[in-house]
Design an enzyme around this catalytic site. Structure first.
Site, PDB file in Angstrom:
ATOM      1  N   CYS A  10       0.734  -1.366  -0.083  1.00 23.91           N
ATOM      2  CA  CYS A  10       0.091   0.160  -0.027  1.00 23.91           C
ATOM      3  C   CYS A  10       1.043   1.228  -0.162  1.00 23.91           C
ATOM      4  O   CYS A  10       2.051   1.286  -0.296  1.00 23.91           O
ATOM      5  CB  CYS A  10      -1.110   0.001   1.257  1.00 23.91           C
ATOM      6  N   ASN A  13       2.448   1.452   4.164  1.00 22.20           N
ATOM      7  CA  ASN A  13       2.714   0.058   4.817  1.00 22.20           C
ATOM      8  C   ASN A  13       2.291   0.259   6.516  1.00 22.20           C
ATOM      9  O   ASN A  13       2.907  -0.708   7.206  1.00 22.20           O
ATOM     10  CB  ASN A  13       3.966  -0.287   4.572  1.00 22.20           C
ATOM     11  N   CYS A  15      -1.508   0.591   7.187  1.00 16.35           N
ATOM     12  CA  CYS A  15      -2.912   0.243   7.625  1.00 16.35           C
ATOM     13  C   CYS A  15      -3.271  -0.901   6.794  1.00 16.35           C
ATOM     14  O   CYS A  15      -3.493  -1.927   7.203  1.00 16.35           O
ATOM     15  CB  CYS A  15      -3.785   1.323   7.098  1.00 16.35           C
ATOM     16  N   ARG A  16      -3.209  -0.713   5.287  1.00 12.88           N
ATOM     17  CA  ARG A  16      -4.007  -2.003   4.534  1.00 12.88           C
ATOM     18  C   ARG A  16      -2.944  -2.965   4.405  1.00 12.88           C
ATOM     19  O   ARG A  16      -3.408  -4.322   4.524  1.00 12.88           O
ATOM     20  CB  ARG A  16      -4.301  -1.455   3.182  1.00 12.88           C
ATOM     21  N   SER A  17      -1.775  -2.832   3.987  1.00 17.40           N
ATOM     22  CA  SER A  17      -0.919  -4.032   3.582  1.00 17.40           C
ATOM     23  C   SER A  17      -0.453  -4.997   4.670  1.00 17.40           C
ATOM     24  O   SER A  17      -0.235  -6.181   4.619  1.00 17.40           O
ATOM     25  CB  SER A  17       0.250  -3.632   2.616  1.00 17.40           C
ATOM     26  N   ASP A 125      -8.329   3.405   1.278  1.00 19.59           N
ATOM     27  CA  ASP A 125      -7.288   3.813   2.173  1.00 19.59           C
ATOM     28  C   ASP A 125      -8.064   4.515   3.401  1.00 19.59           C
ATOM     29  O   ASP A 125      -8.722   5.335   3.439  1.00 19.59           O
ATOM     30  CB  ASP A 125      -6.518   5.011   1.767  1.00 19.59           C
TER      31      ASP A 125
HETATM   32  P1  4NP Z   1      -1.821   2.564   4.057  1.00 17.94           P
HETATM   33  O1  4NP Z   1      -2.575   4.049   4.613  1.00 17.94           O
HETATM   34  O2  4NP Z   1      -1.227   3.096   2.507  1.00 17.94           O
HETATM   35  O3  4NP Z   1      -3.045   1.612   4.028  1.00 17.94           O
HETATM   36  O4  4NP Z   1      -0.657   2.326   5.005  1.00 17.94           O
HETATM   37  C1  4NP Z   1      -1.880   5.225   4.861  1.00 17.94           C
HETATM   38  C2  4NP Z   1      -0.907   5.615   5.725  1.00 17.94           C
HETATM   39  C3  4NP Z   1      -0.202   6.616   6.080  1.00 17.94           C
HETATM   40  C4  4NP Z   1      -0.443   7.621   5.099  1.00 17.94           C
HETATM   41  C5  4NP Z   1      -1.236   7.554   4.190  1.00 17.94           C
HETATM   42  C6  4NP Z   1      -1.949   6.400   3.750  1.00 17.94           C
HETATM   43  N1  4NP Z   1       0.177   8.948   5.278  1.00 17.94           N
HETATM   44  O5  4NP Z   1      -0.040   9.667   4.541  1.00 17.94           O
HETATM   45  O6  4NP Z   1       1.077   9.074   6.203  1.00 17.94           O
END
Ligand code: 4NP
Length: 160
Positions: A10, A13, A15-17, A125
């Site tokens: 994602c 790294n 939340c989703r992955s 997201d």
């Molecule tokens: P992820 O979610 O891609 O599912 O881990 C996010 C985590 C952090 C951020 C954006 C999306 N950020 O902008 O810090």
């Protein structure tokens, strides 16, 4: 037993992955399938951090512990080492394709493409939303992960 190396990807790294990794690990234990799993982000913002506490809690509610994971960024060598690299959304997929070496062997695809009900294959997201978004993410990822494992177990997929 058939074995595959799978990297879920994602943006951050956190939340989703990591959640996708934990869910796939959990499903693989119930199958005649060996999955070597890892997850990574296309961005470097959270390198070394544990998963977001909301992702950890959402997964803990279904008995999956992802608290030991640590964020890392995708590396070029990943495209040679993994059989599958699974992107959570179109932006992740586009960024992966930009850095994928031409001679690499990984199949780089959208994770959601394995589930026809998915929202154009994308896993939303949940980072900027509330905790309910994380429960939704968990359910969505679980549906896709089941469909992906079905694909790996299918007779058509005999090349790896
Ligand atoms: P992820 O979610 O891609 O599912 O881990 C996010 C985590 C952090 C951020 C954006 C999306 N950020 O902008 O810090």
């Amino acid at each position: 037993m058939r074995s595959f190396k799978v990297l879920t990807v994602c943006l951050g790294n956190i939340c989703r992955s990591p959640a996708a990794q934990g869910i796939l690990e959990n499903i693989a234990t119930t199958q005649q399938l060996h999955l070597e799993l890892d997850s990574a982000g296309t961005a470097a913002y959270h390198i070394g951090n544990p998963p977001d506490s909301r992702s950890i809690s959402a997964l803990r509610k279904v008995g999956i512990d992802i608290s030991g994971q640590k964020a890392r960024q995708v590396r070029v060598v990943d495209f040679h080492e993994f059989d599958w690299i699974l992107a959570m959304d179109r932006a992740n997929l586009a960024n992966l394709r930009k850095i994928q070496p031409e001679d690499s062997s990984a199949k780089v695809v959208m994770f959601g493409e394995f589930n026809e009900q998915a929202n154009f294959g994308e896993v939303d997201d949940p980072y900027y939303g509330g905790t309910e978004g994380f429960a939704c993410m968990r359910e969505h990822l679980t549906d896709i992960a089941n469909a992906f494992v079905l694909h790996l177990n299918s007779k058509d997929n005999t090349n790896r």
